[in-house]
Design an enzyme around this catalytic site. Structure first.
Site, PDB file in Angstrom:
ATOM      1  N   TYR A  21     -41.574  41.631 -84.964  1.00 20.56           N
ATOM      2  CA  TYR A  21     -40.118  41.623 -85.180  1.00 20.56           C
ATOM      3  C   TYR A  21     -39.508  40.315 -84.665  1.00 20.56           C
ATOM      4  CZ  TYR A  21     -35.221  42.698 -84.034  1.00 20.56           C
ATOM      5  OH  TYR A  21     -33.863  42.643 -83.889  1.00 20.56           O
ATOM      6  N   ALA A  63     -30.805  44.054 -90.963  1.00 19.89           N
ATOM      7  CA  ALA A  63     -32.143  43.634 -90.554  1.00 19.89           C
ATOM      8  C   ALA A  63     -33.079  44.831 -90.561  1.00 19.89           C
ATOM      9  CB  ALA A  63     -32.102  43.032 -89.142  1.00 19.89           C
ATOM     10  N   TYR A  64     -34.357  44.514 -90.549  1.00 25.16           N
ATOM     11  CA  TYR A  64     -35.377  45.519 -90.241  1.00 25.16           C
ATOM     12  C   TYR A  64     -35.465  45.518 -88.714  1.00 25.16           C
ATOM     13  CZ  TYR A  64     -39.888  47.922 -90.167  1.00 25.16           C
ATOM     14  OH  TYR A  64     -40.904  48.829 -89.941  1.00 25.16           O
ATOM     15  N   THR A  65     -35.048  46.621 -88.064  1.00 26.40           N
ATOM     16  CA  THR A  65     -34.885  46.594 -86.601  1.00 26.40           C
ATOM     17  C   THR A  65     -35.858  47.522 -85.858  1.00 26.40           C
ATOM     18  OG1 THR A  65     -33.131  48.253 -86.789  1.00 26.40           O
ATOM     19  CG2 THR A  65     -32.423  45.954 -86.664  1.00 26.40           C
ATOM     20  N   GLY A 115     -25.074  49.999 -90.286  1.00 23.70           N
ATOM     21  CA  GLY A 115     -25.755  49.915 -88.993  1.00 23.70           C
ATOM     22  C   GLY A 115     -24.753  49.848 -87.855  1.00 23.70           C
ATOM     23  N   GLN A 116     -25.269  49.681 -86.657  1.00 25.62           N
ATOM     24  CA  GLN A 116     -24.411  49.674 -85.456  1.00 25.62           C
ATOM     25  C   GLN A 116     -23.414  48.515 -85.487  1.00 25.62           C
ATOM     26  OE1 GLN A 116     -26.308  51.129 -81.638  1.00 25.62           O
ATOM     27  NE2 GLN A 116     -27.987  49.911 -82.436  1.00 25.62           N
ATOM     28  N   ASP A 137     -29.195  44.890-101.851  1.00 26.06           N
ATOM     29  CA  ASP A 137     -30.499  44.845-101.191  1.00 26.06           C
ATOM     30  C   ASP A 137     -30.803  43.368-100.935  1.00 26.06           C
ATOM     31  OD1 ASP A 137     -33.150  44.736-100.456  1.00 26.06           O
ATOM     32  OD2 ASP A 137     -33.813  46.223-101.927  1.00 26.06           O
ATOM     33  N   THR A 194     -31.903  37.528 -81.695  1.00 23.29           N
ATOM     34  CA  THR A 194     -32.353  38.299 -80.537  1.00 23.29           C
ATOM     35  C   THR A 194     -33.022  37.414 -79.491  1.00 23.29           C
ATOM     36  OG1 THR A 194     -34.060  39.912 -79.898  1.00 23.29           O
ATOM     37  CG2 THR A 194     -34.397  38.798 -81.976  1.00 23.29           C
TER      38      THR A 194
HETATM   39  N1  NAP Z   1     -30.607  46.921 -82.029  1.00 28.82           N
HETATM   40  C1  NAP Z   1     -30.895  46.028 -81.070  1.00 28.82           C
HETATM   41  O1  NAP Z   1     -31.201  46.394 -79.921  1.00 28.82           O
HETATM   42  C2  NAP Z   1     -30.838  44.552 -81.380  1.00 28.82           C
HETATM   43  C3  NAP Z   1     -31.173  43.631 -80.379  1.00 28.82           C
HETATM   44  C4  NAP Z   1     -31.078  42.266 -80.662  1.00 28.82           C
HETATM   45  C5  NAP Z   1     -30.681  41.846 -81.921  1.00 28.82           C
HETATM   46  N2  NAP Z   1     -30.392  42.759 -82.891  1.00 28.82           N
HETATM   47  C6  NAP Z   1     -29.974  42.272 -84.214  1.00 28.82           C
HETATM   48  O2  NAP Z   1     -28.623  42.644 -84.376  1.00 28.82           O
HETATM   49  C7  NAP Z   1     -28.357  42.906 -85.764  1.00 28.82           C
HETATM   50  C8  NAP Z   1     -27.663  44.255 -85.898  1.00 28.82           C
HETATM   51  O3  NAP Z   1     -28.502  45.258 -85.339  1.00 28.82           O
HETATM   52  P1  NAP Z   1     -28.132  46.813 -85.465  1.00 28.82           P
HETATM   53  O4  NAP Z   1     -28.658  47.482 -84.240  1.00 28.82           O
HETATM   54  O5  NAP Z   1     -26.726  46.950 -85.865  1.00 28.82           O
HETATM   55  O6  NAP Z   1     -29.092  47.198 -86.694  1.00 28.82           O
HETATM   56  P2  NAP Z   1     -29.170  48.602 -87.476  1.00 28.82           P
HETATM   57  O7  NAP Z   1     -28.270  49.594 -86.831  1.00 28.82           O
HETATM   58  O8  NAP Z   1     -30.630  48.910 -87.614  1.00 28.82           O
HETATM   59  O9  NAP Z   1     -28.540  48.224 -88.902  1.00 28.82           O
HETATM   60  C9  NAP Z   1     -29.191  47.399 -89.799  1.00 28.82           C
HETATM   61  C10 NAP Z   1     -28.727  47.766 -91.181  1.00 28.82           C
HETATM   62  O10 NAP Z   1     -29.393  46.917 -92.137  1.00 28.82           O
HETATM   63  C11 NAP Z   1     -29.774  47.720 -93.232  1.00 28.82           C
HETATM   64  N3  NAP Z   1     -30.856  47.161 -94.031  1.00 28.82           N
HETATM   65  C12 NAP Z   1     -32.190  47.277 -93.824  1.00 28.82           C
HETATM   66  N4  NAP Z   1     -32.870  46.716 -94.835  1.00 28.82           N
HETATM   67  C13 NAP Z   1     -31.946  46.229 -95.705  1.00 28.82           C
HETATM   68  C14 NAP Z   1     -32.024  45.568 -96.955  1.00 28.82           C
HETATM   69  N5  NAP Z   1     -33.207  45.282 -97.537  1.00 28.82           N
HETATM   70  N6  NAP Z   1     -30.875  45.215 -97.587  1.00 28.82           N
HETATM   71  C15 NAP Z   1     -29.682  45.512 -97.032  1.00 28.82           C
HETATM   72  N7  NAP Z   1     -29.527  46.149 -95.861  1.00 28.82           N
HETATM   73  C16 NAP Z   1     -30.665  46.511 -95.201  1.00 28.82           C
HETATM   74  C17 NAP Z   1     -30.180  49.018 -92.563  1.00 28.82           C
HETATM   75  O11 NAP Z   1     -30.288  50.062 -93.501  1.00 28.82           O
HETATM   76  P3  NAP Z   1     -31.364  51.273 -93.204  1.00 28.82           P
HETATM   77  O12 NAP Z   1     -30.896  51.926 -91.954  1.00 28.82           O
HETATM   78  O13 NAP Z   1     -31.224  52.098 -94.440  1.00 28.82           O
HETATM   79  O14 NAP Z   1     -32.689  50.615 -93.048  1.00 28.82           O
HETATM   80  C18 NAP Z   1     -29.050  49.215 -91.577  1.00 28.82           C
HETATM   81  O15 NAP Z   1     -27.928  49.840 -92.137  1.00 28.82           O
HETATM   82  C19 NAP Z   1     -29.692  42.786 -86.484  1.00 28.82           C
HETATM   83  O16 NAP Z   1     -29.790  41.503 -87.045  1.00 28.82           O
HETATM   84  C20 NAP Z   1     -30.719  42.913 -85.373  1.00 28.82           C
HETATM   85  O17 NAP Z   1     -31.911  42.210 -85.677  1.00 28.82           O
HETATM   86  C21 NAP Z   1     -30.447  44.096 -82.637  1.00 28.82           C
END
Ligand code: NAP
Length: 303
Positions: A126, A60-62, A10-11, A36, A101
C-alpha cells in the site's frame, strides 16, 4: 472555485464535500459509480464535463493488509487511477490535490518526518502504491498539492476509534500496540485545511494530522502518541461523557509491542510522526489537538 472530489463515499471525501458546501464553494463529489478512476475514458469525461478548477483526490485502495495479497488491484487504483486523474489535470491545467500517507517513509527513528524529505522507503505494498501515486502527480501536474496524513478517522466509515469502542463492548481486557508512534487525523478538521489550501497557489508537499501540543497539565498523554495512548484517551473521554462501561474498572487496556501483538500481513512503521510546521510557515491554520478532535468526534457518532 469549483472542485471535483473523488472518494465521496469514503471518510475524507465525504467531509471535504460537506466543508465545501458549507462555505458555498461548488463541489462535485464522485465515487466509483460516477467515475471509476481506473477507467481513463470515464475520468477524462467526468472531469472535463464537470468544468472544475481543481480535483481533490481522496479515493484510494485503503485496505493495507489485503493489499499484500492484492498488489495488482491496489496499484491499479492507487497508481494507474491517480495517473488517469493527473493526466487530465495536466491537460486542463487545473490544480490537483493528492492525499497520501506517512507510509511512504520507512518508519525508523524518532524524528518527525519533514514534508519535503525525499528519503522514501515504503514498508508495504500500500505504501509503495501511494508513493508511486505521488510520483505520478508531481511529475505530471504543475499545480499540485501532496498532503500526507495518518491514522484517519471520520464519521463516514470504519476506523480505529469505532473498532475500539465496539471491541470494548465484548471484551474486558484489551491489548494495544504501544511502540508505533504518531498522531491521528480527524477528517472533519482536515477537510477545513484542505479547502483552505485548494483556493491558494501555495503548491507542494504538506503534512497534516491533528496537533500534538505538549501539556503536562492536560490530564492525559500529550505530544505524539501510540495506539495504546490513543485508546486510553478515547475511553477516558467516553467515560467523561457518562459512558461508564469504558472505565478502567470495566475494561483493562494493556500496552504491547508490535512483536508481542503478532504478525500482521503488512509491516507497519514505528515512526509515524509527521512534522506539520510547514503549514503555519505558509499561512495555514493547523488542525486542533487530537484530544479535542476525539471529544468532538464522540459527540458526532453513535456508540
Ligand atoms: N484511512 C487511513 O488511515 C489513511 C491514512 C493515511 C492516508 N490515507 C489516505 O487518505 C485518503 C482518504 O482515505 P479514507 O480513509 O477516506 O479512504 P476510504 O474511506 O477507504 O475511501 C476511499 C473511497 O475510494 C473509493 N474507491 C476505491 N476504488 C475506487 C475506484 N476504482 N474508483 C473510484 N473510487 C474508488 C472507495 O470505494 P469502496 O469503498 O467501494 O472501495 C471509497 O469510497 C486516501 O487517499 C488514503 O490513501 C488514509
Amino acid at each position: 472555485m469549483k472542485a471535483l472530489v473523488t472518494g465521496v463515499k469514503g471518510q475524507l471525501g465525504y467531509d471535504v464535500v460537506k466543508e465545501m458546501e458549507k462555505r458555498g464553494i461548488e463541489a462535485v463529489g464522485v465515487d466509483i459509480e460516477e467515475m471509476d478512476i481506473t477507467d481513463p475514458m470515464a475520468v477524462k469525461k467526468v472531469i472535463t464535463e464537470a468544468n472544475v478548477d481543481a480535483v481533490i483526490h481522496c479515493a484510494a485502495y485503503t485496505a493495507v493488509d489485503a493489499a499484500e495479497d492484492n498488489k495488482e488491484i491496489c496499484n491499479k487504483v492507487n497508481v494507474d487511477g491517480t495517473k488517469n486523474i493527473a493526466e487530465v489535470c495536466k491537460e486542463l491545467n487545473i490544480k490537483m490535490m493528492y492525499i497520501s500517507t506517512d507510509y511512504v517513509f520507512n518508519g525508523q527513528g524518532e524524528t518527525p518526518w519533514d514534508p519535503d524529505c525525499k528519503d522514501y522507503a515504503p514498508l508495504n505494498v500500500y505504501g509503495q502504491s501511494k508513493l508511486d501515486g505521488e510520483k505520478v502527480v508531481s511529475s505530471l501536474v504543475e499545480k499540485f498539492f501532496i498532503v500526507r496524513i495518518a491514522w484517519v478517522f471520520g464519521k463516514n466509515g470504519k476506523n480505529f476509534i469505532k473498532t475500539m469502542l465496539n471491541v470494548a463492548k465484548t471484551h474486558d481486557k484489551l491489548t494495544v500496540v504501544a511502540d508505533q508512534i504518531g498522531t491521528p487525523t480527524y477528517t472533519y478538521d482536515l477537510a477545513r485545511l484542505l479547502v483552505d489550501m485548494i483556493v491558494t497557489d501555495k503548491y507542494g508537499y504538506y503534512h497534516a494530522t491533528n496537533s500534538e501540543v505538549s501539556d503536562e497539565n492536560a490530564g492525559c498523554k500529550t505530544g505524539y502518541i501510540s495506539w495504546f495512548d490513543f485508546t486510553k484517551e478515547i475511553f477516558r473521554q467516553a467515560v467523561l461523557k457518562g459512558r461508564d462501561e469504558y472505565s478502567e474498572e470495566k475494561v483493562e487496556v494493556s500496552p504491547v509491542t508490535t512483536a508481542e501483538y503478532g504478525i500482521s500481513k503488512a509491516t507497519r512503521p514505528f515512526n509515524s510522526r509527521l512534522d506539520k510546521s510547514k503549514l503555519e510557515k505558509n499561512g495555514f491554520t493547523p488542525l486542533p489537538t487530537w484530544q479535542d478532535a476525539i471529544n468532538r468526534y464522540l459527540d458526532e457518532i453513535e456508540f
